[in-house]
Enzyme design. Structure first.
Site, PDB file in Angstrom:
ATOM      1  N   CYS A 109       1.208   4.066  16.936  1.00 28.67           N
ATOM      2  CA  CYS A 109       1.984   2.887  17.308  1.00 28.67           C
ATOM      3  C   CYS A 109       2.365   3.020  18.774  1.00 28.67           C
ATOM      4  CB  CYS A 109       3.227   2.800  16.421  1.00 28.67           C
ATOM      5  SG  CYS A 109       4.495   1.678  17.027  1.00 28.67           S
ATOM      6  N   CYS A 129       5.113  -3.773  21.525  1.00 27.36           N
ATOM      7  CA  CYS A 129       4.939  -5.116  20.963  1.00 27.36           C
ATOM      8  C   CYS A 129       6.245  -5.737  20.479  1.00 27.36           C
ATOM      9  CB  CYS A 129       3.976  -5.081  19.785  1.00 27.36           C
ATOM     10  SG  CYS A 129       2.717  -3.834  19.918  1.00 27.36           S
ATOM     11  N   THR A 189      11.479   0.890  16.484  1.00 27.16           N
ATOM     12  CA  THR A 189      10.252   1.366  17.111  1.00 27.16           C
ATOM     13  C   THR A 189      10.410   1.416  18.629  1.00 27.16           C
ATOM     14  OG1 THR A 189       8.985   0.342  15.340  1.00 27.16           O
ATOM     15  CG2 THR A 189       7.793   0.839  17.357  1.00 27.16           C
ATOM     16  N   GLU A 228      10.519   6.189  16.123  1.00 23.93           N
ATOM     17  CA  GLU A 228      11.507   5.316  15.473  1.00 23.93           C
ATOM     18  C   GLU A 228      12.875   5.973  15.612  1.00 23.93           C
ATOM     19  OE1 GLU A 228      10.342   2.469  14.025  1.00 23.93           O
ATOM     20  OE2 GLU A 228       8.241   3.049  14.234  1.00 23.93           O
ATOM     21  N   HIS A 254       5.443 -10.655  14.722  1.00 24.02           N
ATOM     22  CA  HIS A 254       5.189  -9.230  14.458  1.00 24.02           C
ATOM     23  C   HIS A 254       4.206  -9.047  13.299  1.00 24.02           C
ATOM     24  CE1 HIS A 254       5.870  -5.360  16.035  1.00 24.02           C
ATOM     25  NE2 HIS A 254       6.288  -4.837  14.898  1.00 24.02           N
ATOM     26  N   TYR A 273       0.319  -6.985  13.547  1.00 24.42           N
ATOM     27  CA  TYR A 273      -0.285  -5.957  12.693  1.00 24.42           C
ATOM     28  C   TYR A 273      -1.764  -6.207  12.431  1.00 24.42           C
ATOM     29  CZ  TYR A 273       4.066  -3.507  11.634  1.00 24.42           C
ATOM     30  OH  TYR A 273       5.193  -2.756  11.732  1.00 24.42           O
ATOM     31  N   CYS A 296      -2.859  -4.132  15.921  1.00 21.28           N
ATOM     32  CA  CYS A 296      -2.600  -2.694  16.128  1.00 21.28           C
ATOM     33  C   CYS A 296      -3.147  -1.840  14.990  1.00 21.28           C
ATOM     34  CB  CYS A 296      -1.115  -2.446  16.331  1.00 21.28           C
ATOM     35  SG  CYS A 296      -0.100  -2.507  14.844  1.00 21.28           S
ATOM     36  N   GLU A 339       4.574   2.280   7.831  1.00 24.44           N
ATOM     37  CA  GLU A 339       4.920   1.113   8.634  1.00 24.44           C
ATOM     38  C   GLU A 339       4.080  -0.096   8.227  1.00 24.44           C
ATOM     39  OE1 GLU A 339       4.206   0.927  12.848  1.00 24.44           O
ATOM     40  OE2 GLU A 339       6.287   0.338  13.146  1.00 24.44           O
TER      41      GLU A 339
HETATM   42 FE1  SF4 Z   1       3.777  -0.485  16.697  1.00 26.99          FE
HETATM   43 FE2  SF4 Z   1       1.952  -2.177  15.762  1.00 26.99          FE
HETATM   44 FE3  SF4 Z   1       4.531  -2.895  15.833  1.00 26.99          FE
HETATM   45 FE4  SF4 Z   1       3.058  -2.635  18.077  1.00 26.99          FE
HETATM   46  S1  SF4 Z   1       2.754  -4.122  16.417  1.00 26.99           S
HETATM   47  S2  SF4 Z   1       5.126  -1.907  17.752  1.00 26.99           S
HETATM   48  S3  SF4 Z   1       1.778  -0.898  17.568  1.00 26.99           S
HETATM   49  S4  SF4 Z   1       3.617  -1.264  14.608  1.00 26.99           S
HETATM   50 FE    FE Z   2       6.141  -2.102  13.747  1.00 24.48          FE
END
Ligand code: SF4
Ligand code: FE
Length: 491
Positions: A99, A103, A190, A257, A292, A296, A299, A455
């Protein structure tokens, strides 16, 4: 001005961020071996933006200043921008296998921008201007911002104001002429420690009784009264061991985290984006969560690419690459991973302009995206573990492989025994096999599993949160009408 990764890391040293881990304050947290990999992941968001090869994905022209900014600080101006966001996240996942944290700030910017616009329209408040000025400051200085939504929530059956401990949801405890004082915390944040700034948003739709909890604002990470308690991860202390080149699995990168505590923090008026207008708390939550959930689909897919690659390599190392069931498992992993990507791209393509002008994802498709993410990475992980074999979790330590302690009657060492008995196909050295197995372990069970597995389940909202949104957005009533019409039913 776009910073380099090194400049970003140096900029963190200037902050007086208070960090606690294992019951103690961490003074030099930038160089702490447990924390540093997560800083390196964020640094990659800066370094890739400097690379001409990735300029189109990693940077954008700001609609606020006309300047080139890092895409992580950008307000999406089109469905094309939304797609580039997802592609950028896939790229970063591929480069860091973890991660990369930046983001949450980007998703908060976009949610707060449009929500403040609509709040001001209804209440004549000044939040949108506050936010635009703030975001210009962030863009101009290329800063990382932690977008913080999740409160600890205490008893899940009770609204914020009904909790035994009123601090279990972050709230306004004092209103002054020049600002507000806030108390509470945000959990599993995060990238909070290595962010320059924090944007706080409410965690649920509030009612009038809970209007002190309908609050959104920004503050620096080293604001007075703010501190963080680091969340430990599986296998984290491997990063502090003497032999830590291989057993850590991913030496350079990681996620992070923390619990962020607001011990009566003062927020000046010009950093406030919502202050009691509970009617708009739901919009902010829904939009941040929507963005968000889209994230996902980028990422996790990028990290999935690395895991699929690692499974294919270990199959070669084990001498099993030609087996038809291995080939089929790799196909299945690819199919699952690309399914997630399809969702990320689809909800972006169907994006729409908000009243403020930035673009929002299609909420139904974004929630379907994240719902799939709560499941498919688990299957991808299962298949990776299947292909890797049990050695992934039974292999001796790196220090055994390096040990020169003589153990056999003819004077061979522990290291010799490890080399002899863990050798596989001539396609690799024993150390290469060891490295690849540790990488898979790291992503499936170790520190990176925080980002790739659990996550995937709970980040951006637990599965039930998406199901609620899917039920709201799914329009079953219209579907019933379709069926009745085809069946020739009038009523
Ligand atoms: Fe982390 Fe993915 Fe959230 Fe970006 S979108 S902060 S990489 S979990
Ligand atoms: Fe996240």
């Amino acid at each position: 001005m776009l910073m380099t990764g090194d400049q970003y890391i140096e900029s963190l040293r200037k902050l007086k961020t208070r960090v606690y881990m294992f019951g103690k304050q961490v003074e030099n947290w930038v160089d702490n071996p447990i924390i540093r990999p997560s800083i390196n992941s964020v640094a990659a968001t800066y370094d890739l933006a400097q690379d001409p090869q990735y300029k189109d994905l990693m940077t954008a022209k700001s609609n606020l200043t006309g300047e080139t900014v890092n895409r992580f600080a950008h307000l999406h101006q089109s469905p094309e921008d939304l797609k580039k966001k997802v592609k950028m996240q896939r790229l970063l996942g591929q480069k860091t296998a973890s991660c990369f944290q930046r983001c949450v700030g980007m998703d908060a910017f976009n949610a707060v921008y449009s929500t403040t616009f609509e709040t001001d329209k209804k209440f004549g408040t000044n939040y949108h201007k506050n936010f635009v000025n703030y975001l210009k400051y962030i863009q101009e200085n290329d800063l990382v911002v932690d977008g913080a939504m999740t409160d600890p929530k205490g008893d899940r059956g009770l609204m914020p104001s009904k909790q035994r401990d009123k601090d279990l949801f972050l709230r306004i405890v004092e209103k002054r002429d020049d600002g507000i004082v806030v108390r509470g915390s945000k959990a599993h944040q995060t990238g909070s420690i290595n962010s320059h700034e924090h944007i706080i948003m409410p965690t649920i739709t509030m009612t009038e009784d809970d209007k002190d909890y309908a609050v959104s604002f920004a503050c620096p990470s080293d604001a007075e009264g703010l501190f963080m308690i680091y969340g430990r991860q599986s296998c984290d202390t491997r990063k502090t061991e003497e032999f830590n080149q291989i057993d850590v699995g991913n030496k350079k990168f990681g996620g992070q985290e923390a619990l962020v505590v607001f011990d009566d923090v003062f927020i000046p008026n010009d950093r406030i984006f919502l202050c009691g207008e509970y009617e708009f708390s739901g919009m902010m939550v829904e939009r941040f969560a929507g963005y968000h959930r889209q994230s996902y689909g980028g990422c996790k897919v990028g990290v999935g690419d690395v895991l699929i690659g690692a499974a294919a390599v270990i199959a070669e190392y084990n001498g099993a690459a030609k087996a038809s069931h291995i080939k089929d498992k790799l196909i299945e992993m690819t199919h699952l991973n690309e399914t997630l990507y399809c969702c990320g791209i689809a909800c972006s393509t169907e994006g729409w302009a908000t009243e403020s002008g930035n673009y929002m994802v299609d909420l139904l498709l974004a929630n379907v995206c994240k719902q799939n993410v709560t499941r498919l990475p688990y299957e991808i992980t299962r298949l990776a573990e299947d292909i890797a074999g049990g050695l992934m979790v039974t292999m001796p330590a790196e220090s055994d492989f390096k040990s020169d302690l003589k153990v056999t009657k003819d004077g061979q060492t522990i290291g010799d025994m490890c080399q002899k008995y863990f050798a596989a196909s001539p396609a690799c050295t024993t150390e290469e096999r060891q490295r690849m197995l540790r990488l898979i372990e790291n992503m499936c069970l170790g520190t990176a599993a925080v980002g790739y597995r659990t996550e995937s389940m709970h980040g951006a909202g637990s599965p039930q949160a998406q199901r609620i949104m899917i039920s709201r957005q799914g329009n079953i009533a219209a579907k019933k009408e379709l069926a009745k019409k085809i069946a020739g039913i009038e009523s």
